[in-house]
Scaffold this motif. Structure first.
Motif, mmCIF file in Angstrom:
data_model
loop_
_atom_site.group_PDB
_atom_site.id
_atom_site.type_symbol
_atom_site.label_atom_id
_atom_site.label_comp_id
_atom_site.label_asym_id
_atom_site.label_seq_id
_atom_site.Cartn_x
_atom_site.Cartn_y
_atom_site.Cartn_z
ATOM 1 N N GLY A 81 0.812 -1.214 0.000
ATOM 2 C CA GLY A 81 0.000 0.000 0.000
ATOM 3 C C GLY A 81 0.841 1.257 0.000
ATOM 4 N N ASN A 82 1.804 1.337 0.925
ATOM 5 C CA ASN A 82 2.648 2.534 1.012
ATOM 6 C C ASN A 82 3.576 2.663 -0.183
ATOM 7 O OD1 ASN A 82 1.493 2.477 3.623
ATOM 8 N ND2 ASN A 82 3.214 3.617 4.423
ATOM 9 N N GLY A 83 4.143 1.520 -0.612
ATOM 10 C CA GLY A 83 5.038 1.559 -1.762
ATOM 11 C C GLY A 83 4.324 2.025 -3.007
ATOM 12 N N TYR A 84 3.103 1.552 -3.200
ATOM 13 C CA TYR A 84 2.320 1.994 -4.353
ATOM 14 C C TYR A 84 2.071 3.497 -4.284
ATOM 15 C CZ TYR A 84 -1.622 2.518 -7.548
ATOM 16 O OH TYR A 84 -2.459 2.945 -8.539
ATOM 17 N N GLY A 85 1.765 3.986 -3.084
ATOM 18 C CA GLY A 85 1.522 5.424 -2.922
ATOM 19 C C GLY A 85 2.744 6.249 -3.230
ATOM 20 N N ILE A 86 3.910 5.803 -2.748
ATOM 21 C CA ILE A 86 5.148 6.535 -2.991
ATOM 22 C C ILE A 86 5.481 6.558 -4.480
ATOM 23 C CG2 ILE A 86 7.635 6.552 -2.582
ATOM 24 C CD1 ILE A 86 7.001 5.256 0.169
ATOM 25 N N VAL A 87 5.415 5.377 -5.118
ATOM 26 C CA VAL A 87 5.750 5.293 -6.545
ATOM 27 C C VAL A 87 4.780 6.134 -7.370
ATOM 28 C CG1 VAL A 87 5.855 3.738 -8.528
ATOM 29 C CG2 VAL A 87 6.874 3.050 -6.348
ATOM 30 N N ALA A 88 3.486 6.056 -7.045
ATOM 31 C CA ALA A 88 2.495 6.829 -7.793
ATOM 32 C C ALA A 88 2.780 8.321 -7.691
ATOM 33 C CB ALA A 88 1.086 6.520 -7.288
ATOM 34 N N ALA A 89 3.083 8.789 -6.480
ATOM 35 C CA ALA A 89 3.364 10.218 -6.291
ATOM 36 C C ALA A 89 4.618 10.635 -7.054
ATOM 37 C CB ALA A 89 3.523 10.524 -4.806
ATOM 38 N N LEU A 90 5.680 9.814 -6.964
ATOM 39 C CA LEU A 90 6.930 10.170 -7.621
ATOM 40 C C LEU A 90 6.798 10.196 -9.143
ATOM 41 C CD1 LEU A 90 9.528 8.208 -5.461
ATOM 42 C CD2 LEU A 90 8.979 10.635 -5.367
ATOM 43 N N LEU A 91 5.984 9.297 -9.686
ATOM 44 C CA LEU A 91 5.801 9.267 -11.134
ATOM 45 C C LEU A 91 4.934 10.425 -11.624
ATOM 46 C CD1 LEU A 91 5.242 5.447 -11.807
ATOM 47 C CD2 LEU A 91 7.287 6.801 -12.295
ATOM 48 N N VAL A 92 3.973 10.824 -10.816
ATOM 49 C CA VAL A 92 2.979 11.794 -11.261
ATOM 50 C C VAL A 92 3.454 13.242 -11.089
ATOM 51 C CG1 VAL A 92 0.723 12.744 -10.595
ATOM 52 C CG2 VAL A 92 0.970 10.305 -11.027
ATOM 53 N N ILE A 93 4.233 13.514 -10.048
ATOM 54 C CA ILE A 93 4.589 14.897 -9.720
ATOM 55 C C ILE A 93 5.265 15.636 -10.878
ATOM 56 C CG2 ILE A 93 6.186 16.267 -8.307
ATOM 57 C CD1 ILE A 93 5.265 14.581 -5.913
ATOM 58 N N PRO A 94 6.254 15.052 -11.575
ATOM 59 C CA PRO A 94 6.836 15.795 -12.705
ATOM 60 C C PRO A 94 5.807 16.144 -13.783
ATOM 61 C CG PRO A 94 8.228 13.931 -12.110
ATOM 62 C CD PRO A 94 6.947 13.767 -11.361
ATOM 63 N N ILE A 95 4.815 15.267 -13.970
ATOM 64 C CA ILE A 95 3.774 15.537 -14.970
ATOM 65 C C ILE A 95 2.855 16.646 -14.477
ATOM 66 C CG2 ILE A 95 2.019 14.478 -16.437
ATOM 67 C CD1 ILE A 95 3.273 11.766 -15.829
ATOM 68 N N TYR A 96 2.591 16.675 -13.160
ATOM 69 C CA TYR A 96 1.834 17.794 -12.588
ATOM 70 C C TYR A 96 2.481 19.126 -12.950
ATOM 71 C CZ TYR A 96 -1.176 15.090 -9.345
ATOM 72 O OH TYR A 96 -2.128 14.282 -8.780
ATOM 73 N N ILE A 97 3.796 19.181 -12.791
ATOM 74 C CA ILE A 97 4.512 20.440 -13.056
ATOM 75 C C ILE A 97 4.342 20.852 -14.513
ATOM 76 C CG2 ILE A 97 6.779 21.554 -13.059
ATOM 77 C CD1 ILE A 97 7.552 19.714 -10.746
ATOM 78 N N ASP A 98 4.428 19.857 -15.438
ATOM 79 C CA ASP A 98 4.262 20.166 -16.859
ATOM 80 C C ASP A 98 2.843 20.632 -17.168
ATOM 81 O OD1 ASP A 98 6.885 19.528 -17.419
ATOM 82 O OD2 ASP A 98 6.438 17.445 -17.946
ATOM 83 N N LEU A 99 1.839 19.983 -16.550
ATOM 84 C CA LEU A 99 0.444 20.304 -16.863
ATOM 85 C C LEU A 99 -0.037 21.578 -16.183
ATOM 86 C CD1 LEU A 99 -1.193 16.745 -16.664
ATOM 87 C CD2 LEU A 99 -0.714 18.064 -18.730
ATOM 88 N N LEU A 100 0.377 21.779 -14.933
ATOM 89 C CA LEU A 100 -0.142 22.900 -14.153
ATOM 90 C C LEU A 100 0.772 24.121 -14.173
ATOM 91 C CD1 LEU A 100 -1.338 20.873 -11.012
ATOM 92 C CD2 LEU A 100 -2.776 21.760 -12.856
ATOM 93 N N GLY A 101 2.069 23.909 -14.371
ATOM 94 C CA GLY A 101 3.033 25.001 -14.294
ATOM 95 C C GLY A 101 3.724 25.015 -12.943
#
Length: 498
Positions: free
Chosen positions: A13-33
């Motif tokens: 559960g925790n590992g999935y949460g960490i990996v999901a956050a780490l993968l998504v955050i750079p894309i957040y920056i590209d999409l949101l600024g």
């Protein structure tokens, strides 16, 4: 459920949460600024500070569930139904803080450049609702944890994480929306996760008590001294761990605060990696202490520390030693990598020290005697917080990170021996001996690898990330092979995969 099953479920559960956050955050920056992502960083920080509204009730619930929840379901159900009232009040209060105080936060605290005032105010209101919902769901999740029903808890967590991270990306891309809609979506996800958390717990409560409004003041009153002790220590812990980040949120521009959020997210992953061990071990330690089973308590305590060292040290040193190429590969931004290079190393090592220092809290928590913990945290908050805030205001960003790491090392080397002497005489040196071999092996291997791989920052992004994962896994396998307990787990893992 068994300790091993719970620990595995927690890591999934925790590992999935960490990996999901780490993968998504750079894309957040590209999409949101970058500036809008700084607002997301402020949202994450606000969650930590408003969690203080909990007043220690969720930890008290976990302890009550572990102590009598399994053998007296009716009494525990009455406690849960009673606690629903103050947790609903927390939701209302958190929502009101950001809705009514949003204008003051936007104008007097946040350093914005391009974000419009109305957009910021709308986002702040949605933040308050989201944080309030997360406070409320803590009641149900802490109950599931204390009842050792952690497989169900992690299924709920994985579902929530999927909606919160990959789901939000799908929402942003398909709907072509911005930061306001992002926060509305987060509020909707938290509302859904609250409902399924409540449903998962209600299935474990006596049917006759599930839907009856209850407020048992006597049951609540008996637990309040412990809860308020936890609440006070939580306040002090947040002051010690987060006060400089709160000061940074007002001193840095939202763009730079977004970069700091990247550093905090990666370094905070170490604490999240220690969380599954805590969730699995602490209820069982409480059981052993209540049953006066000293031998089982000692074995579980030392095994837990060693397992934590085998998991945390490879990740900590891989990230700390290769911080600049990691940040560059993760974000694709040389500016973010250069800005956060030194900070990431100090913060992740400090968080690792803090994870091991938590064992001193376990000794006091299971006995229900937190007076020493309270005194120490009070002194730390009085001494550390003003120094760190002053340095933030002077712009000494790197020095803040170095000092913060030094304070966490002092917790582990100066305070921990004293606590062990008071609560578990003779246990500190075995505790250290269990952890030192992994530390030495991982640090030596990864420092040598850094010397050999001098030009890693020139590799492709994928190659850097793959190489760092391989190095961390190699260090973990090597340190585990040098440990009897590690060899036992490796053998189990090999049997499962063959």
């Amino acid at each position: 459920m068994g300790l091993r099953t719970n620990a595995i479920a927690n890591y999934l559960g925790n590992g999935y949460g960490i990996v999901a956050a780490l993968l998504v955050i750079p894309i957040y920056i590209d999409l949101l600024g970058e500036e809008a992502y700084g607002l997301v960083g402020f949202f994450l920080l606000a969650q930590v500070w408003l969690a203080l509204l909990d007043l220690g009730l969720s930890q008290m619930t976990t302890r009550s569930a572990a102590s009598f929840g399994l053998r007296d379901r009716e009494r525990f159900a009455g406690l849960v139904k009673t606690l629903e009232w103050p947790f609903m009040a927390m939701f209302i209060l958190a929502s009101a803080v950001f809705t009514l105080g949003g204008e003051m936060i936007a104008e007097r605290w946040l350093v914005t450049k391009d974000l419009e005032a109305d957009t910021t105010l709308t986002c702040l209101s949605a933040m308050g609702v989201s944080i309030g919902l997360r406070l409320w769901m803590a009641l149900y999740k802490s109950s599931l944890q204390g009842l050792q029903n952690q497989v169900t808890l992690n299924v709920v967590n994985i579902l929530g994480t999927t909606l919160r991270y990959p789901g939000s990306l799908v929402f942003l891309v398909l709907m072509d929306v911005g930061i306001q809609e992002f926060f509305f979506y987060q509020a909707a996800v938290n509302a859904f996760e609250l409902l399924i958390s409540a449903f998962a717990l209600y299935r474990l409560l006596p049917r006759a008590l599930r839907w009856i409004p209850v407020f048992n003041w006597l049951e609540l009153k008996s637990s309040l001294p412990f809860a308020f002790s936890v609440a006070y220590t939580s306040l002090l812990t947040v002051l010690i761990v987060q006060v400089e980040k709160l000061a940074f949120s007002g001193a840095l521009s939202l763009v730079d605060f977004g970069f700091l959020t990247l550093v905090v997210t990666i370094s905070g992953g170490i604490l999240q990696m220690s969380g599954p061990i805590v969730q699995a071990v602490l209820p069982r330690l409480t059981e052993h202490h209540a049953a006066s089973d000293a031998d089982s308590f000692r074995k579980l305590y030392l095994d837990g520390a060693e397992v934590m060292s085998l998991i945390l040290f490879p990740i900590t040193f891989a990230v700390a030693i290769f911080s600049q190429p990691l940040l560059l590969a993760w974000t694709g931004s040389l500016e973010a990598a250069d800005w956060g290079e030194n900070l990431l190393g100090w913060y992740i090592v400090g968080n690792c020290f803090m994870a091991f220092s938590s064992f001193t809290y376990f000794l006091q928590y299971v006995s229900g005697r937190l007076h020493l913990h309270v005194r120490y945290l009070t002194l730390c908050a009085i001494f550390q917080a003003p120094i760190l805030v002053l340095l933030v205001l002077r712009g000494e960003v790197t020095l803040v990170a170095i000092l913060w790491c030094g304070f966490r090392l002092a917790d582990l080397t100066l305070w921990a021996p004293y606590v062990h002497k008071k609560f578990a005489p003779g246990l500190y040196l075995p505790f250290v001996r269990r952890c030192i071999p992994s530390l030495v092996i991982c640090a030596s291997l990864l420092l040598s690898a850094r010397w050999v791989l001098e030009g890693m920052q020139d590799w492709s992004r994928g190659s850097v990330l793959f190489g760092l994962v391989a190095l961390a896994i190699g260090a973990a396998i090597t340190s585990s092979a040098a440990s009897p307990l590690g060899r036992w787990y490796l053998a189990k893992l090999i049997k499962l995969t063959v």
